[in-house]
Design a protein around this motif. Structure first.
Motif, short mmCIF file in Angstrom:
data_model
loop_
_atom_site.label_atom_id
_atom_site.label_comp_id
_atom_site.label_asym_id
_atom_site.label_seq_id
_atom_site.Cartn_x
_atom_site.Cartn_y
_atom_site.Cartn_z
N ALA A 41 0.79 -1.27 -0.09
CA ALA A 41 0.02 0.22 -0.01
C ALA A 41 1.00 1.17 0.20
O ALA A 41 0.38 2.39 -0.69
CB ALA A 41 -0.96 -0.18 1.08
N LEU A 42 2.17 1.12 0.64
CA LEU A 42 3.16 2.35 0.96
C LEU A 42 4.09 2.30 -0.95
O LEU A 42 3.42 3.77 -1.07
CB LEU A 42 3.93 2.05 1.33
CG LEU A 42 4.93 3.29 2.08
CD1 LEU A 42 4.33 4.73 2.71
CD2 LEU A 42 6.18 2.40 3.06
N GLY A 43 4.08 1.19 -1.00
CA GLY A 43 4.42 1.39 -3.00
C GLY A 43 3.93 2.22 -3.12
O GLY A 43 3.79 2.84 -4.30
N LEU A 49 3.03 9.51 -6.20
CA LEU A 49 3.48 10.49 -6.45
C LEU A 49 4.49 10.74 -7.20
O LEU A 49 4.89 11.57 -7.52
CB LEU A 49 4.18 10.36 -4.95
CG LEU A 49 4.38 11.79 -4.11
CD1 LEU A 49 3.64 12.72 -3.96
CD2 LEU A 49 5.27 11.39 -2.98
N PHE A 50 5.38 9.55 -7.46
CA PHE A 50 6.70 9.53 -8.28
C PHE A 50 5.92 9.54 -9.75
O PHE A 50 6.78 9.94 -10.91
CB PHE A 50 7.37 8.48 -7.91
CG PHE A 50 7.85 9.33 -7.23
CD1 PHE A 50 8.89 10.74 -6.53
CD2 PHE A 50 7.85 9.08 -5.44
CE1 PHE A 50 9.15 11.45 -5.25
CE2 PHE A 50 8.38 9.36 -4.25
CZ PHE A 50 9.74 11.00 -5.04
N SER A 51 4.97 9.14 -10.25
CA SER A 51 4.20 9.10 -11.52
C SER A 51 4.70 8.25 -12.04
O SER A 51 5.04 8.20 -13.00
CB SER A 51 4.63 10.02 -12.36
OG SER A 51 4.08 11.33 -11.91
N ILE A 52 4.75 6.80 -11.49
CA ILE A 52 5.65 5.18 -11.74
C ILE A 52 4.06 4.45 -11.85
O ILE A 52 3.04 5.36 -10.96
CB ILE A 52 6.56 5.20 -10.52
CG1 ILE A 52 7.01 6.15 -10.33
CG2 ILE A 52 6.67 3.20 -11.76
CD1 ILE A 52 8.15 5.73 -9.69
N PRO A 53 4.07 3.38 -12.89
CA PRO A 53 2.38 2.60 -12.50
C PRO A 53 2.81 1.60 -11.11
O PRO A 53 3.42 1.86 -10.55
CB PRO A 53 3.43 1.51 -13.65
CG PRO A 53 4.02 2.24 -14.65
CD PRO A 53 4.75 3.29 -13.42
N SER A 54 1.03 2.20 -10.74
CA SER A 54 1.17 1.62 -9.16
C SER A 54 0.69 0.11 -9.11
O SER A 54 2.23 -0.04 -8.29
CB SER A 54 -0.71 1.50 -9.14
OG SER A 54 -1.02 3.04 -9.34
N PHE A 55 1.41 -0.75 -9.78
CA PHE A 55 1.89 -2.37 -9.54
C PHE A 55 3.22 -2.45 -9.38
O PHE A 55 3.80 -2.88 -8.77
CB PHE A 55 1.14 -2.74 -11.14
CG PHE A 55 2.00 -2.15 -12.26
CD1 PHE A 55 3.37 -3.42 -12.22
CD2 PHE A 55 1.96 -1.86 -13.18
CE1 PHE A 55 4.07 -3.11 -13.74
CE2 PHE A 55 2.14 -1.63 -14.52
CZ PHE A 55 3.41 -2.38 -15.20
N VAL A 56 4.17 -1.50 -9.76
CA VAL A 56 5.31 -0.99 -9.74
C VAL A 56 5.35 -1.21 -8.50
O VAL A 56 6.04 -1.81 -7.86
CB VAL A 56 6.38 -0.69 -10.39
CG1 VAL A 56 7.60 -0.41 -10.71
CG2 VAL A 56 6.09 -0.76 -12.18
#
Length: 99
Positions: A41-43, A49-56
């Motif tokens: 969840a934190l990831g 926040l850093f515009s990275i895909p959520s699954f990553v």
């Protein structure tokens, strides 16, 4: 003669405690807060926040949470359970001492 001193107040007035499994409740709470699901969840939040895909972010969180659980269980088993536990009569704090 007791050679153990309190690490907080440096008093020599300490007694050895007999501990049971109930004294590990604080570690159980720590394990809950660093569980793989909590870290996932934190990831996900950090990934957004850093515009990275959520699954990553979720995958990295699960891996980090799993590694933290394995390391903390190793440390608990190796050091804390084998440590002698003491209570200081002056400052009323308890502490562990590993030989």
């Amino acid at each position: 003669m007791n050679f153990i001193k309190c690490p907080y107040c440096h008093s020599e007035h300490v007694t050895k405690l007999d501990i049971d499994t109930d004294s590990f409740k604080s570690f159980e709470k720590l394990f809950e807060s660093i569980s793989p699901s909590a870290m996932a969840a934190l990831g996900i939040k950090l990934a957004k926040l850093f515009s990275i895909p959520s699954f990553v972010g979720g995958f990295v969180g699960v891996v980090v949470g799993g590694v933290l659980i394995i390391v903390s269980q190793h440390v608990l088993h190796k050091y804390y359970r084998s440590a002698c536990h003491y209570c200081c009569h002056d400052c009323k704090r308890s502490f562990a001492f590993v030989n």
